[in-house]
Enzyme design. Structure first.
Site: not given
Ligand code: CMC
Length: 426
Positions: A303, A360
C-alpha cells in the site's frame, strides 16, 4: 518547531509557511513558490504532496491507524452501521437517533431508479464487465436527475449525495443481474441498506428470498471498511473532476473509472484470481519466487500509505472467517491465502519493502463465499466508496480556498521549431 521552511535558490532565500494539522505530518505551503521563484515542485504520483485540506479521514500508515472523523475503523466496523458511517462522513458527527431516522428515511426513499433508466442497461452487451456498466450508468444519472446538479447550491449538493448513496446499490445490483440474464429486482424500503442490496442481487421472482443475518452484517461491515480512504487515486479523481464545477454524477463516474484499475480497487478481483491461479499451498514458493523475479506483483499486498499493516485487512480477515463458518464452507483458497500471508510476512523481500496484506487480500474469498462473482468485487468497492467520494466532493465545495485543479509539468519535449511541409520531410 519552526513555522516556516527556508528554500534557497540562486542565492535568494524564500520563506515557505509550514501548516499544521490536528495530527499527522505538517505540510510546507508552496503555493507562492512559482510566483516567488519561477519554479514548480516536482512530485509525480503525489508521494510527498498534500493536495487539499480535509477533516474527513486520517491515516497513520506507519502505525496502521485509520480514523473517520476521529473514530477508529475497528470501532466503526464493530459497533456502527454503514448508513451511520455515511452520515458521519457526510456531516462530521455521529447522528442522534432523530437525525439518523431522518437520514435513513431520506436514503431509503431514494432507492428507486427512474423507470426509463432500466432501459439504459439494455444498451450494454451482457458480457460487459459490470464496472464498465457502472461507469456508464452512474454518468447517465445526470441525464435523469437534472434537478440536483447545480453544484453551487448546498441543498442540491445534499440531494445529489443522498441520491447517490441510495441509488448505488440499485444500480450495482442491476449491473450484476444484467450480466446473469436474470430480471431486475426492485428495492424494498423496509429492509436495511445492506439487506436490500443482497436481496436485489440474489432474489429471483420464482422463489422467496430469505436473508441471512451473518451475511447481511458481513456486507454492511465490508461497506464500512471501504467507505473512505483519504486522498487515494479515485477520490483525487473525483475532487479534480469536481474542481471544474462538473456535475456530481459525472464526477462519481470518473471516480468509478479510476477505481477499476488493478493497482486500486481492481485489485480485489485480481487478488482472488491470483489465489485461484496458485491453487494449492504447494505452489506458493514457486509463485513467490516469480514475485521476487519481478514477473508479477502479489495482488492484495502493499500500500502507498500503510507501511505497517492495513487495519482494514485485519477486520476483513475476521469477517472472512465469520462468513465461511456461517456458510460451513471450507474454501481451499483460504488456506492458500493464509499460508501465502505467512510465507510473505517472513520473507526479507516483503519485510524490507514493508509489504503487508491490504484490504483486498481477504475480501475476494469472503465475497465469493457470499455468492458474488469476481467481476462484481470492484463494483461493491465502488458502491461503498461512493459516500467517501461524495463527502470529499462536498467538502471541496465548502472550502473557500477551492480552485480548479491544474497541475503543472516538467516539460522535456522539443523546443519551438518551424513546421516543415510533408514534401520536404526526409
Ligand atoms: N508485490 C510485490 N512487490 C511489490 C508489491 C506487491 N504487491 N507492491 C509493491 N512492491 C514492491 C515494488 O516492486 C517496489 O520494489 P522496489 O523498491 O524493489 O522497486 C517496492 O515494493 C515499492 O513499491 P511501489 O510500487 O513504489 O509502491 P507504491 O506505493 O507506488 O504502490 C501499490 C502501492 C498498492 C500500487 C502496490 O503495492 C501494488 O501494486 N500492490 C498490488 C495491488 C493492490 O493490492 N492494490 C490494492 C491497494 S489497497 C486498496 C485500494 O486502496 O485501492
Amino acid at each position: 518547531m519552526t513555522d516556516k521552511a527556508i528554500l534557497t535558490i540562486d542565492g535568494k532565500s524564500v520563506d515557505l509557511p509550514i501548516m499544521k494539522g490536528t495530527t499527522g505530518p505538517d505540510v510546507i505551503d508552496v503555493r507562492k513558490l512559482y510566483a516567488d521563484t519561477d519554479r514548480f515542485t516536482f512530485d509525480p504520483g503525489f508521494t510527498s504532496t498534500a493536495s487539499c485540506e480535509s477533516k474527513i479521514t486520517f491515516i497513520d500508515g506507519d502505525a496502521g491507524i485509520l480514523l473517520h472523523r476521529g473514530y477508529p475503523i475497528e470501532q466503526l466496523a464493530e459497533k456502527s452501521s454503514f448508513l451511520e458511517v455515511c452520515y458521519l462522513l457526510l456531516h462530521g458527527e455521529l447522528p442522534t437517533a432523530a437525525e439518523f431516522e431522518t437520514f435513513e428515511h431520506n436514503i431509503t426513499y431514494h432507492t428507486m431508479l427512474h423507470a426509463q433508466f432500466d432501459r439504459f442497461f439494455e444498451g450494454f452487451r451482457r458480457d460487459a464487465h459490470p464496472m464498465a456498466v457502472m461507469t456508464g450508468a452512474v454518468g447517465a444519472l445526470s441525464a435523469f436527475y437534472k434537478d440536483s446538479i447545480d453544484v453551487d447550491d448546498p441543498v442540491q449538493r445534499q440531494i445529489s449525495a443522498h441520491r447517490l448513496i441510495a441509488k448505488m446499490p440499485t444500480i450495482a445490483a442491476r449491473a450484476f443481474k444484467y450480466t446473469t440474464g436474470q430480471p431486475f429486482i426492485s428495492p424494498r424500503n423496509n429492509l436495511s441498506y445492506s439487506e436490500n442490496f443482497l436481496r436485489m442481487c440474489f432474489a429471483v421472482p420464482a422463489e422467496d428470498w430469505k436473508s441471512n443475518p451473518v451475511l447481511t452484517r458481513a456486507m454492511d461491515r465490508i461497506f464500512i471498511l471501504h467507505a473512505d480512504h483519504e486522498q487515494n487515486a479515485s477520490t483525487s479523481t473525483v475532487r479534480l473532476a469536481g474542481s471544474s464545477g462538473a456535475h456530481p454524477f459525472a464526477c462519481i463516474a470518473a471516480g468509478i473509472a479510476c477505481l477499476w484499475g488493478p493497482s486500486h480497487g481492481g485489485a480485489n478481483q485480481e487478488a482472488l484470481e491470483m489465489l485461484e491461479q496458485i491453487g494449492t499451498v504447494e505452489n506458493i514458493p514457486a509463485y513467490v519466487q516469480g514475485v521476487k523475479d519481478r514477473k508479477y506483483k502479489l495482488m492484495g499486498f502493499g500500500h502507498r500509505v500503510y507501511k505497517n499493516f492495513d487495519p482494514r485487512a485485519k477486520v476483513m480477515q475476521k469477517t472472512c472467517h465469520e462468513v465461511l463458518d456461517a456458510l460451513k464452507i471450507d474454501d481451499p483458497l483460504l488456506h492458500v491465502a493464509m499460508e501465502l500471508e505467512k510465507i510473505a510476512l517472513s520473507d526479507p523481500y516483503f519485510i524490507d519493502r514493508k509489504l503487508y496484506p491490504n484490504i483486498d487480500f481477504y475480501s475476494g474469498i469472503t465475497l465469493r463465499a457470499m455468492g458474488f462473482p469476481a467481476s462484481m468485487f470492484t463494483v461493491l468497492f465502488a458502491l461503498a466508496r461512493t459516500v467517501g467520494w461524495i463527502s470529499q466532493w462536498k467538502e471541496m465545495f465548502e472550502d473557500p480556498a477551492r480552485k480548479i485543479g491544474r497541475p503543472r509539468q516538467l516539460y522535456t519535449g522539443a523546443t519551438q521549431r518551424d513546421f516543415i511541409g510533408i514534401d520536404k520531410r526526409g
